[in-house]
Motif scaffolding. Structure first.
Motif, PDB file in Angstrom:
ATOM      1  N   MET A   1       0.935  -1.160   0.090  1.00 29.83           N
ATOM      2  CA  MET A   1      -0.020  -0.054  -0.233  1.00 29.83           C
ATOM      3  C   MET A   1       0.859   0.958   0.182  1.00 29.83           C
ATOM      4  O   MET A   1       0.641   2.166  -0.766  1.00 29.83           O
ATOM      5  N   GLY A   2       1.826   1.191   0.888  1.00 32.76           N
ATOM      6  CA  GLY A   2       2.680   2.325   0.981  1.00 32.76           C
ATOM      7  C   GLY A   2       2.163   3.536   1.551  1.00 32.76           C
ATOM      8  O   GLY A   2       0.765   3.543   2.085  1.00 32.76           O
ATOM      9  N   LYS A   3       2.929   4.638   1.927  1.00 29.76           N
ATOM     10  CA  LYS A   3       2.286   5.841   2.838  1.00 29.76           C
ATOM     11  C   LYS A   3       1.445   6.738   1.703  1.00 29.76           C
ATOM     12  O   LYS A   3       1.756   6.999   0.776  1.00 29.76           O
ATOM     13  N   LEU A   4       0.481   7.120   2.172  1.00 29.35           N
ATOM     14  CA  LEU A   4      -0.555   8.065   1.692  1.00 29.35           C
ATOM     15  C   LEU A   4       0.146   9.540   1.894  1.00 29.35           C
ATOM     16  O   LEU A   4      -0.675  10.256   2.713  1.00 29.35           O
ATOM     17  N   THR A   5       0.813   9.697   0.910  1.00 29.25           N
ATOM     18  CA  THR A   5       1.344  11.098   0.758  1.00 29.25           C
ATOM     19  C   THR A   5       0.401  11.996   0.153  1.00 29.25           C
ATOM     20  O   THR A   5      -0.331  11.340  -0.487  1.00 29.25           O
ATOM     21  N   LYS A   6       0.601  13.173   0.328  1.00 32.26           N
ATOM     22  CA  LYS A   6      -0.585  14.314  -0.079  1.00 32.26           C
ATOM     23  C   LYS A   6      -0.154  14.053  -1.850  1.00 32.26           C
ATOM     24  O   LYS A   6      -1.121  14.109  -2.057  1.00 32.26           O
ATOM     25  N   LYS A   7       1.036  13.994  -2.286  1.00 36.91           N
ATOM     26  CA  LYS A   7       1.057  13.838  -3.821  1.00 36.91           C
ATOM     27  C   LYS A   7       0.411  12.511  -4.209  1.00 36.91           C
ATOM     28  O   LYS A   7      -0.547  12.510  -5.269  1.00 36.91           O
ATOM     29  N   ARG A   8       0.400  11.583  -3.681  1.00 33.81           N
ATOM     30  CA  ARG A   8      -0.109  10.182  -4.129  1.00 33.81           C
ATOM     31  C   ARG A   8      -1.544  10.316  -4.008  1.00 33.81           C
ATOM     32  O   ARG A   8      -2.292   9.898  -4.796  1.00 33.81           O
ATOM     33  N   VAL A   9      -2.159  11.005  -3.003  1.00 34.99           N
ATOM     34  CA  VAL A   9      -3.619  11.172  -2.772  1.00 34.99           C
ATOM     35  C   VAL A   9      -4.076  12.153  -4.032  1.00 34.99           C
ATOM     36  O   VAL A   9      -4.960  11.988  -4.385  1.00 34.99           O
ATOM     37  N   GLU A  10      -3.377  13.244  -4.351  1.00 37.81           N
ATOM     38  CA  GLU A  10      -3.858  14.060  -5.176  1.00 37.81           C
ATOM     39  C   GLU A  10      -3.936  13.275  -6.489  1.00 37.81           C
ATOM     40  O   GLU A  10      -4.782  13.506  -7.462  1.00 37.81           O
ATOM     41  N   GLU A  11      -2.970  12.716  -6.914  1.00 36.53           N
ATOM     42  CA  GLU A  11      -2.731  11.923  -8.034  1.00 36.53           C
ATOM     43  C   GLU A  11      -3.848  11.021  -8.324  1.00 36.53           C
ATOM     44  O   GLU A  11      -4.455  10.916  -9.319  1.00 36.53           O
ATOM     45  N   ALA A  12      -4.158  10.248  -7.238  1.00 37.51           N
ATOM     46  CA  ALA A  12      -5.330   9.178  -7.298  1.00 37.51           C
ATOM     47  C   ALA A  12      -6.501   9.798  -7.208  1.00 37.51           C
ATOM     48  O   ALA A  12      -7.423   9.314  -8.170  1.00 37.51           O
ATOM     49  N   ILE A  13      -6.925  11.056  -6.830  1.00 36.77           N
ATOM     50  CA  ILE A  13      -8.260  11.657  -7.104  1.00 36.77           C
ATOM     51  C   ILE A  13      -8.143  12.269  -8.241  1.00 36.77           C
ATOM     52  O   ILE A  13      -9.087  12.127  -9.021  1.00 36.77           O
ATOM     53  N   ARG A  14      -7.149  12.880  -8.758  1.00 41.56           N
ATOM     54  CA  ARG A  14      -7.158  13.606 -10.268  1.00 41.56           C
ATOM     55  C   ARG A  14      -7.346  12.202 -11.273  1.00 41.56           C
ATOM     56  O   ARG A  14      -8.265  12.554 -12.106  1.00 41.56           O
ATOM     57  N   ALA A  15      -6.724  11.179 -11.170  1.00 42.92           N
ATOM     58  CA  ALA A  15      -6.866  10.205 -12.110  1.00 42.92           C
ATOM     59  C   ALA A  15      -8.181   9.710 -12.073  1.00 42.92           C
ATOM     60  O   ALA A  15      -8.793   9.030 -12.977  1.00 42.92           O
ATOM     61  N   SER A  16      -8.798   9.511 -10.840  1.00 46.15           N
ATOM     62  CA  SER A  16     -10.268   8.983 -10.616  1.00 46.15           C
ATOM     63  C   SER A  16     -11.421   9.911 -10.962  1.00 46.15           C
ATOM     64  O   SER A  16     -12.707   9.847 -10.959  1.00 46.15           O
ATOM     65  N   HIS A  17     -11.100  11.246 -11.377  1.00 47.69           N
ATOM     66  CA  HIS A  17     -11.827  12.174 -11.534  1.00 47.69           C
ATOM     67  C   HIS A  17     -12.689  12.689 -10.167  1.00 47.69           C
ATOM     68  O   HIS A  17     -13.942  13.015 -10.410  1.00 47.69           O
ATOM     69  N   GLY A  18     -12.058  12.321  -9.163  1.00 47.24           N
ATOM     70  CA  GLY A  18     -12.839  12.602  -7.874  1.00 47.24           C
ATOM     71  C   GLY A  18     -13.800  11.902  -7.392  1.00 47.24           C
ATOM     72  O   GLY A  18     -14.608  11.746  -6.393  1.00 47.24           O
ATOM     73  N   VAL A  19     -13.767  10.590  -8.140  1.00 45.12           N
ATOM     74  CA  VAL A  19     -14.310   9.262  -7.518  1.00 45.12           C
ATOM     75  C   VAL A  19     -13.820   8.376  -6.544  1.00 45.12           C
ATOM     76  O   VAL A  19     -12.752   7.887  -6.909  1.00 45.12           O
ATOM     77  N   LEU A  20     -14.084   8.521  -5.292  1.00 51.02           N
ATOM     78  CA  LEU A  20     -13.330   8.220  -3.983  1.00 51.02           C
ATOM     79  C   LEU A  20     -13.097   6.600  -4.093  1.00 51.02           C
ATOM     80  O   LEU A  20     -12.086   6.188  -3.827  1.00 51.02           O
ATOM     81  N   ALA A  21     -14.140   6.231  -4.408  1.00 49.32           N
ATOM     82  CA  ALA A  21     -14.149   4.566  -4.327  1.00 49.32           C
ATOM     83  C   ALA A  21     -13.086   4.090  -5.421  1.00 49.32           C
ATOM     84  O   ALA A  21     -12.292   3.394  -4.924  1.00 49.32           O
ATOM     85  N   VAL A  22     -12.767   4.665  -6.517  1.00 50.81           N
ATOM     86  CA  VAL A  22     -11.865   4.363  -7.705  1.00 50.81           C
ATOM     87  C   VAL A  22     -10.547   4.727  -7.142  1.00 50.81           C
ATOM     88  O   VAL A  22      -9.453   4.063  -7.036  1.00 50.81           O
ATOM     89  N   ALA A  23     -10.600   5.900  -6.363  1.00 52.99           N
ATOM     90  CA  ALA A  23      -9.198   6.448  -5.998  1.00 52.99           C
ATOM     91  C   ALA A  23      -8.793   5.553  -4.836  1.00 52.99           C
ATOM     92  O   ALA A  23      -7.313   5.323  -4.614  1.00 52.99           O
ATOM     93  N   ALA A  24      -9.516   5.079  -4.092  1.00 56.54           N
ATOM     94  CA  ALA A  24      -9.084   4.173  -2.898  1.00 56.54           C
ATOM     95  C   ALA A  24      -8.512   2.991  -3.388  1.00 56.54           C
ATOM     96  O   ALA A  24      -7.643   2.452  -2.838  1.00 56.54           O
TER      97      ALA A  24
END
Length: 106
Positions: A1-24
């Protein structure tokens, strides 16, 4: 899983277009875990902005479809944006001598 850094969370949110289930899922955490990381990093505004960008893009496509004369898009635009001009389906209730009537337009 790795650490949920601010950068990783931002990248996942952007890639998922803000859909939290997909980003998670992409981050290997639960939605609750992702939401906790969003709060911890103060990314609530970032999440709102990503979702607003998506809405802007979709709204633009809707307007383009309406301008091309696609009936479904024309009707939707009139019922939403045009409602202030009276383009709306509405339900009115009136009372005649204590008897309530429902008038449905549309």
């Amino acid at each position: 899983m790795g650490k949920l850094t601010k950068k990783r969370v931002e990248e996942a949110i952007r890639a998922s277009h803000g859909v939290l289930a997909v980003a998670a899922r992409a981050l290997g955490v639960t939605r609750q875990g992702l939401y906790a990381a969003i709060q911890r990093h103060g990314l609530e505004g970032f999440l709102r902005e990503v979702r607003e960008e998506i809405l802007d893009d979709v709204e633009d496509r809707l307007i383009q479809a309406a301008l091309q004369g696609k009936p479904w898009a024309v009707m939707f635009v009139l019922k939403t944006i045009g409602k202030e001009r009276g383009y709306t389906e509405r339900v009115e209730q009136v009372s005649l001598e204590g008897v309530e009537l429902k008038v449905v337009d549309g």
